[in-house]
Design a protein around this motif. Structure first.
Motif, short mmCIF file in Angstrom:
data_model
loop_
_atom_site.label_atom_id
_atom_site.label_comp_id
_atom_site.label_asym_id
_atom_site.label_seq_id
_atom_site.Cartn_x
_atom_site.Cartn_y
_atom_site.Cartn_z
N MET A 143 0.56 -1.34 0.34
CA MET A 143 -0.13 0.06 0.30
C MET A 143 1.20 1.29 0.00
O MET A 143 2.25 1.05 0.08
N PRO A 144 0.18 2.01 -0.47
CA PRO A 144 1.20 3.55 -0.36
C PRO A 144 1.19 3.96 1.14
O PRO A 144 0.87 3.50 1.56
N GLN A 145 1.51 5.10 1.05
CA GLN A 145 1.82 5.78 1.89
C GLN A 145 0.42 6.12 2.33
O GLN A 145 -0.11 6.81 1.69
N TYR A 146 0.16 6.45 3.67
CA TYR A 146 -1.14 7.26 4.30
C TYR A 146 -1.38 8.04 4.45
O TYR A 146 -0.33 9.41 4.82
N ASN A 147 -2.20 9.31 3.72
CA ASN A 147 -2.88 10.49 4.32
C ASN A 147 -3.95 10.12 5.00
O ASN A 147 -5.00 9.49 4.80
N ILE A 148 -4.64 11.67 5.43
CA ILE A 148 -5.83 11.31 6.00
C ILE A 148 -7.05 12.63 5.24
O ILE A 148 -6.37 12.85 5.57
N VAL A 149 -8.30 12.10 5.90
CA VAL A 149 -8.92 12.71 5.79
C VAL A 149 -9.87 12.56 6.30
O VAL A 149 -9.88 12.32 7.65
N GLY A 150 -10.71 14.25 6.83
CA GLY A 150 -11.65 14.67 7.60
C GLY A 150 -12.62 15.64 7.62
O GLY A 150 -12.80 15.80 6.47
N ARG A 155 -6.42 21.09 8.60
CA ARG A 155 -5.57 21.29 9.26
C ARG A 155 -4.51 21.02 8.79
O ARG A 155 -3.68 19.80 7.97
N ASP A 156 -3.65 21.64 8.78
CA ASP A 156 -2.46 22.16 7.59
C ASP A 156 -1.37 22.71 8.31
O ASP A 156 -0.01 22.46 7.93
N GLU A 157 -1.62 22.90 9.71
CA GLU A 157 0.16 22.74 10.43
C GLU A 157 0.08 21.46 11.72
O GLU A 157 -1.11 21.39 12.46
N LEU A 158 1.18 20.92 12.62
CA LEU A 158 1.33 20.19 13.45
C LEU A 158 0.38 20.38 14.35
O LEU A 158 -0.21 20.00 15.40
N ALA A 159 0.82 21.79 14.33
CA ALA A 159 -0.15 22.08 16.24
C ALA A 159 -1.53 21.99 15.94
O ALA A 159 -2.32 21.61 17.16
N GLU A 160 -2.27 22.30 15.05
CA GLU A 160 -3.73 21.63 14.89
C GLU A 160 -3.81 20.13 15.16
O GLU A 160 -5.36 19.77 14.91
N PHE A 161 -2.66 18.89 15.33
CA PHE A 161 -3.26 17.88 15.48
C PHE A 161 -3.39 17.58 16.84
O PHE A 161 -4.12 16.24 17.05
N ASP A 217 -16.59 9.74 1.09
CA ASP A 217 -17.28 10.75 0.95
C ASP A 217 -18.01 10.89 2.03
O ASP A 217 -19.07 12.03 2.13
N GLN A 218 -17.18 11.16 3.69
CA GLN A 218 -17.94 12.01 4.41
C GLN A 218 -16.35 13.24 4.77
O GLN A 218 -17.04 14.31 5.57
N ALA A 219 -15.65 13.14 4.03
CA ALA A 219 -14.38 14.38 4.06
C ALA A 219 -14.80 15.22 3.26
O ALA A 219 -15.32 15.64 2.60
N THR A 220 -13.95 16.40 3.74
CA THR A 220 -14.14 17.96 3.42
C THR A 220 -12.73 17.94 2.88
O THR A 220 -12.78 18.91 2.49
N TRP A 221 -11.99 17.47 3.49
CA TRP A 221 -10.46 17.78 3.51
C TRP A 221 -9.31 16.31 3.00
O TRP A 221 -10.00 15.29 4.18
N TRP A 222 -8.79 16.07 2.38
CA TRP A 222 -7.90 15.25 2.68
C TRP A 222 -6.42 15.88 2.51
O TRP A 222 -5.58 16.39 1.45
N THR A 223 -5.00 14.79 3.13
CA THR A 223 -3.34 15.48 3.27
C THR A 223 -2.75 15.35 2.05
O THR A 223 -3.23 13.76 2.39
N ALA A 224 -2.58 15.58 0.88
CA ALA A 224 -1.50 15.09 -0.05
C ALA A 224 -0.56 14.51 0.27
O ALA A 224 0.14 13.81 -0.69
N ASN A 225 0.64 15.55 1.19
CA ASN A 225 1.53 14.82 1.21
C ASN A 225 2.34 14.50 2.77
O ASN A 225 3.37 14.84 2.61
N LYS A 286 -7.45 19.75 -1.10
CA LYS A 286 -6.46 19.14 -1.28
C LYS A 286 -5.47 19.92 -0.55
O LYS A 286 -5.20 21.09 -0.62
N VAL A 287 -5.71 19.04 1.01
CA VAL A 287 -4.70 20.15 1.42
C VAL A 287 -2.80 19.45 1.41
O VAL A 287 -2.75 18.48 1.65
N GLU A 288 -1.89 20.14 1.18
CA GLU A 288 -0.30 19.88 1.01
C GLU A 288 0.40 20.70 2.51
O GLU A 288 -0.20 22.19 2.54
N LEU A 289 0.78 20.56 3.27
CA LEU A 289 0.85 21.35 4.73
C LEU A 289 3.10 21.03 3.66
O LEU A 289 3.40 20.79 3.35
N ALA A 290 3.50 22.84 4.38
CA ALA A 290 4.81 22.46 4.54
C ALA A 290 5.66 22.19 4.48
O ALA A 290 5.29 21.40 6.08
#
Length: 337
Positions: A143-150, A155-161, A217-225, A286-290
């Motif tokens: 399987m490829p690397q996991y990413n999260i949907v939410g 959430r695009d900053e680590l502090a928001e985790f 189907d429930q997601a509003t965002w997904w981390t791409a990287n 599609k969310v890309e973290l710095a």
């Protein structure tokens, strides 16, 4: 005349028994439904049947034989002959292969995932580990690397985790825990309901599972990287069943693994090609973290979790450093091809 008829009847009966003896049926325990994650097993069944003229068949069941967390137990008692499971579902039962679930191993492609998984599976200590469950490792489910949907605000900053409830297992769950998130290891089949009911805020999956278990189907965002790691899910066979195969049937099974994996990789590639269009169709951001945020994540999670794993597994009598080094050297060799 009666004598000849009797002899003919006995001969026919003997042929019938011989044919019946030659036939081999295996039950295979998977879960969910047919999807990219199971295509190599479907292909394996097809190839084995073809090579043996239908004498060796794999009867694939999606949840009808066992719960996914109990597949290794089912293999150990011979309840079925083949099964798929994920190491993170029961780390204590298969500690050796959890090296493949360590976060930020640096595996970038499915081909690399196959290489490192099969190298680890071939290690004598790993084979002995799984032999405790009467299980023989046959092939991986790369399987490829996991990413999260939410849902909600991205959430695009680590502090928001911090405090984020995330469905994540194995080393990925440990990585999220290291940055203040709250991992829960609900199974893949429970993820949609957990997300819908608010038990979790986010779900970490590979792309095929976001499709198959409808979390997209429930997601509003997904981390791409984000790419914190992946889950390792082997296909195993009951050792007694494997050793009980005829030479021809065993050869048909073993010789079909590489082709089954090749089919899986091609099929998964097609799924990845259409992923972006699905996100657009469903309105998922599609969310890309710095890169600086990802580096922070790696610094907090990779080294400390790896070092703890090596210490813990060494204490259990496993050659942990050797297994980790095997992953690194295999990855280097694969990239040098």
């Amino acid at each position: 005349m009666k004598k000849y008829l009797a002899q003919a009847a006995v001969a026919a009966l003997a042929v019938g028994f011989a044919t019946e003896t030659m036939a081999e049926e295996w039950n295979v325990s998977l879960w969910g439904k047919r999807r990219a994650f199971t295509e190599h097993v479907e292909k394996l069944a097809e190839l084995v049947s073809e090579k043996t003229g239908g004498e060796f068949t794999l009867n694939i069941s999606y949840g009808g034989l066992s719960k996914n967390r109990e597949n290794l137990d089912g293999i150990s008692i011979g309840a079925f002959e083949m099964a798929q499971f994920c190491a993170g579902y029961h780390r204590d039962k298969n500690p050796s292969i959890t090296v493949l679930e360590l976060p930020f191993l640096g595996v970038n492609t499915l081909e690399e995932e196959v290489a490192v998984s099969h190298a680890v599976y071939d290690h004598p200590a790993v084979q002995a580990d799984l032999a405790r469950w009467n299980a023989k490792l046959l092939m991986t489910s790369p399987m490829p690397q996991y990413n999260i949907v939410g849902t909600g605000e991205a959430r695009d900053e680590l502090a928001e985790f911090e405090g984020m409830r995330v469905r994540a297992t194995g080393g990925i769950g440990q990585a999220f825990s290291a940055v203040g998130a709250v991992p829960t290891s609900v199974t893949a089949t429970e993820a949609y309901n957990a997300m819908e009911s608010g038990v979790v805020d986010t779900v970490a999956f590979a792309q095929h599972a976001h499709f198959a278990f409808r979390t997209i189907d429930q997601a509003t965002w997904w981390t791409a990287n984000l790419n914190p790691g992946t889950v390792n899910c082997p296909i195993v066979v009951n050792t007694d069943a494997y050793e009980g195969l005829s030479d021809a049937h065993r050869e048909a099974l073993d010789s079909s693994v590489d082709e089954a994996i090749a089919h899986y990789l091609a099929n998964y590639g097609e799924l990845l090609n259409k992923w972006d269009s699905v996100l657009a169709e469903k309105g998922v951001q599609k969310v890309e973290l710095a890169e600086s945020e990802i580096n922070k994540f790696r610094d907090v999670a990779a080294g400390p979790i790896r070092d703890k794993w090596i210490a813990d597994m060494t204490a259990q009598g496993l050659p942990a450093q050797e297994l980790y080094d095997l992953v690194v050297s295999t990855l280097e060799a694969k990239r040098a091809e």
